[in-house]
Enzyme design. Structure first.
Site, mmCIF file in Angstrom:
data_model
loop_
_atom_site.group_PDB
_atom_site.id
_atom_site.type_symbol
_atom_site.label_atom_id
_atom_site.label_comp_id
_atom_site.label_asym_id
_atom_site.label_seq_id
_atom_site.Cartn_x
_atom_site.Cartn_y
_atom_site.Cartn_z
ATOM 1 N N SER A 1 0.861 -1.194 0.000
ATOM 2 C CA SER A 1 0.000 0.000 0.000
ATOM 3 C C SER A 1 0.894 1.240 0.000
ATOM 4 C CB SER A 1 -0.873 0.012 1.261
ATOM 5 O OG SER A 1 -1.684 1.174 1.305
ATOM 6 N N TYR B 1 -2.081 -1.035 10.345
ATOM 7 C CA TYR B 1 -2.129 -1.323 8.904
ATOM 8 C C TYR B 1 -0.858 -0.809 8.210
ATOM 9 C CZ TYR B 1 -3.777 -1.137 4.069
ATOM 10 O OH TYR B 1 -3.893 -1.300 2.708
HETATM 11 P P1 NAP Z 1 -11.497 -6.174 0.426
HETATM 12 O O1 NAP Z 1 -12.367 -5.655 -0.648
HETATM 13 O O2 NAP Z 1 -11.930 -6.007 1.848
HETATM 14 O O3 NAP Z 1 -11.162 -7.710 0.154
HETATM 15 C C1 NAP Z 1 -10.298 -8.373 1.020
HETATM 16 C C2 NAP Z 1 -10.121 -9.800 0.583
HETATM 17 O O4 NAP Z 1 -9.191 -10.451 1.473
HETATM 18 C C3 NAP Z 1 -11.425 -10.603 0.658
HETATM 19 O O5 NAP Z 1 -11.411 -11.583 -0.342
HETATM 20 C C4 NAP Z 1 -11.334 -11.227 2.045
HETATM 21 O O6 NAP Z 1 -12.161 -12.371 2.119
HETATM 22 C C5 NAP Z 1 -9.839 -11.563 2.087
HETATM 23 N N1 NAP Z 1 -9.326 -11.751 3.444
HETATM 24 C C6 NAP Z 1 -9.341 -10.879 4.481
HETATM 25 N N2 NAP Z 1 -8.789 -11.442 5.573
HETATM 26 C C7 NAP Z 1 -8.415 -12.701 5.221
HETATM 27 C C8 NAP Z 1 -7.820 -13.785 5.903
HETATM 28 N N3 NAP Z 1 -7.456 -13.716 7.209
HETATM 29 N N4 NAP Z 1 -7.570 -14.928 5.223
HETATM 30 C C9 NAP Z 1 -7.924 -15.025 3.925
HETATM 31 N N5 NAP Z 1 -8.487 -14.045 3.216
HETATM 32 C C10 NAP Z 1 -8.746 -12.896 3.866
HETATM 33 O O7 NAP Z 1 -10.047 -5.477 0.379
HETATM 34 P P2 NAP Z 1 -9.278 -4.754 -0.825
HETATM 35 O O8 NAP Z 1 -9.583 -3.314 -0.736
HETATM 36 O O9 NAP Z 1 -9.486 -5.473 -2.089
HETATM 37 O O10 NAP Z 1 -7.766 -4.960 -0.336
HETATM 38 C C11 NAP Z 1 -6.990 -6.054 -0.813
HETATM 39 C C12 NAP Z 1 -5.524 -5.786 -0.526
HETATM 40 O O11 NAP Z 1 -5.158 -4.553 -1.111
HETATM 41 C C13 NAP Z 1 -5.219 -5.666 0.962
HETATM 42 O O12 NAP Z 1 -3.951 -6.235 1.228
HETATM 43 C C14 NAP Z 1 -5.163 -4.172 1.181
HETATM 44 O O13 NAP Z 1 -4.340 -3.823 2.241
HETATM 45 C C15 NAP Z 1 -4.568 -3.725 -0.145
HETATM 46 N N6 NAP Z 1 -4.839 -2.329 -0.449
HETATM 47 C C16 NAP Z 1 -6.100 -1.902 -0.733
HETATM 48 C C17 NAP Z 1 -6.307 -0.573 -1.062
HETATM 49 C C18 NAP Z 1 -7.662 -0.044 -1.468
HETATM 50 O O14 NAP Z 1 -7.766 1.153 -1.715
HETATM 51 N N7 NAP Z 1 -8.675 -0.869 -1.585
HETATM 52 C C19 NAP Z 1 -5.234 0.336 -1.063
HETATM 53 C C20 NAP Z 1 -3.966 -0.126 -0.735
HETATM 54 C C21 NAP Z 1 -3.779 -1.461 -0.451
HETATM 55 P P3 NAP Z 1 -12.723 -12.959 3.524
HETATM 56 O O15 NAP Z 1 -13.049 -11.789 4.391
HETATM 57 O O16 NAP Z 1 -13.905 -13.788 3.136
HETATM 58 O O17 NAP Z 1 -11.618 -13.800 4.093
#
Ligand code: NAP
Length: 256
Positions: free
Chosen positions: A140, A154
């Site tokens: 991130s 985070y």
């Molecule tokens: P999201 O929409 O909340 O999706 C998160 C995914 O991770 C879901 O499939 C969730 O499924 C899974 N997950 C969460 N905890 C888990 C666990 N303990 N074991 C297995 N699976 C797990 O999140 P996102 O925004 O796509 O973010 C994905 C990644 O991108 C993360 O690493 C986040 O830090 C990074 N990121 C996101 C953003 C953004 O703007 N969205 C920005 C920077 C970085 P379940 O809950 O069913 O397990």
């Protein structure tokens, strides 16, 4: 045009939603065999039915070693080996330090950072066997570059992934395997929507390209790191944020 990844075996953790689903969609479109993982089976089934291509799922908690080992073994068996693992799953509860229960710190660090180590550890035997492999971490901008109240745990986890990356790149080079990280800015996902419309609107206004990122913007960066053309890049990271980290001040944004 990148060399095709048709038939390659890919794992995307956190592939049921958001960025992971976007990464899986991009790889499946290329003709790769993709296993998506998450804890929630219903969302996994929905994603498998909606993403076009050769996509299967494994229920897995990325913070649990036994669960990750089983997931990687099953995916490799089903897909005839393992070429790429995208350690993407993550969580971002927003809690200020003063209010944070120490248990929440541990959960975030396990889900976001320990999981990167577990995924790499479980994948190494497969990369060793094939004498090649690719790892792509979803880090991130928050932590390595920026800060935001409520995301100390985070940010620490996302900076930690980049610290892990450097030594992992050295150790993985022995198996002709590269590891790199994508650093997303604000990407429109289910997780981000949970932060509320005001957050989304303020963020979009603070980005020079004036929009939140799309999940496939991150998928395309991951695809590059997985490609033949990126074979000589390891231990590196790329920011994909619409220019969000660049303005020095509000005035710099207003001048655009
Ligand atoms: P999201 O929409 O909340 O999706 C998160 C995914 O991770 C879901 O499939 C969730 O499924 C899974 N997950 C969460 N905890 C888990 C666990 N303990 N074991 C297995 N699976 C797990 O999140 P996102 O925004 O796509 O973010 C994905 C990644 O991108 C993360 O690493 C986040 O830090 C990074 N990121 C996101 C953003 C953004 O703007 N969205 C920005 C920077 C970085 P379940 O809950 O069913 O397990």
């Amino acid at each position: 045009m990148l060399t095709s990844l048709k038939g390659k075996s890919i794992i995307v953790t956190g592939g049921s939603k958001g960025i992971g689903r976007g990464i899986a969609t991009v790889f499946a479109r290329q003709g790769a065999k993709v296993t998506i993982t998450a804890r929630g089976e219903e969302a996994l089934k929905t994603a498998v039915s909606e993403i076009e291509g050769d996509v299967r799922y494994e229920v897995c908690d990325v913070s649990d070693w036994a669960s990750v080992q089983t997931m990687v073994a099953n995916a490799a068996e089903a897909q005839g080996g393992l070429d790429v693992i995208c350690a993407n799953a993550g969580a971002f509860p927003q809690t200020k330090i003063i209010d944070m229960d120490p248990e929440e710190w541990d959960i975030v660090l396990s889900t976001n950072l320990k999981s990167s180590f577990l995924c790499v550890k479980a994948a190494i035997p497969h990369f060793e066997k094939a004498s090649k492999g690719r790892v792509i971490l979803t880090s991130s901008i928050t932590g390595p570059i920026t800060g935001f109240p409520g995301w100390s745990h985070y940010g620490a986890s996302k900076s930690g992934q980049l610290g892990f990356l450097k030594t992992a790149a050295l150790e993985l080079s022995r198996y002709n395997t590269t590891i790199n990280a994508v650093m997303p800015g604000n990407i429109y996902t289910e997780g981000l929507q949970g932060l509320g419309q005001e957050y989304l609107d303020t963020m979009a206004a603070s980005i020079p390209l004036k929009r939140l990122g799309d999940v496939e913007d991150i998928g395309n960066a991951a695809l590059f790191f997985a490609s033949e053309e990126a074979a000589y890049i390891t231990g590196q990271q790329i920011v994909v944020d619409g220019g969000q980290i660049i303005p020095e001040s509000l005035e710099a944004l207003e001048e655009i």
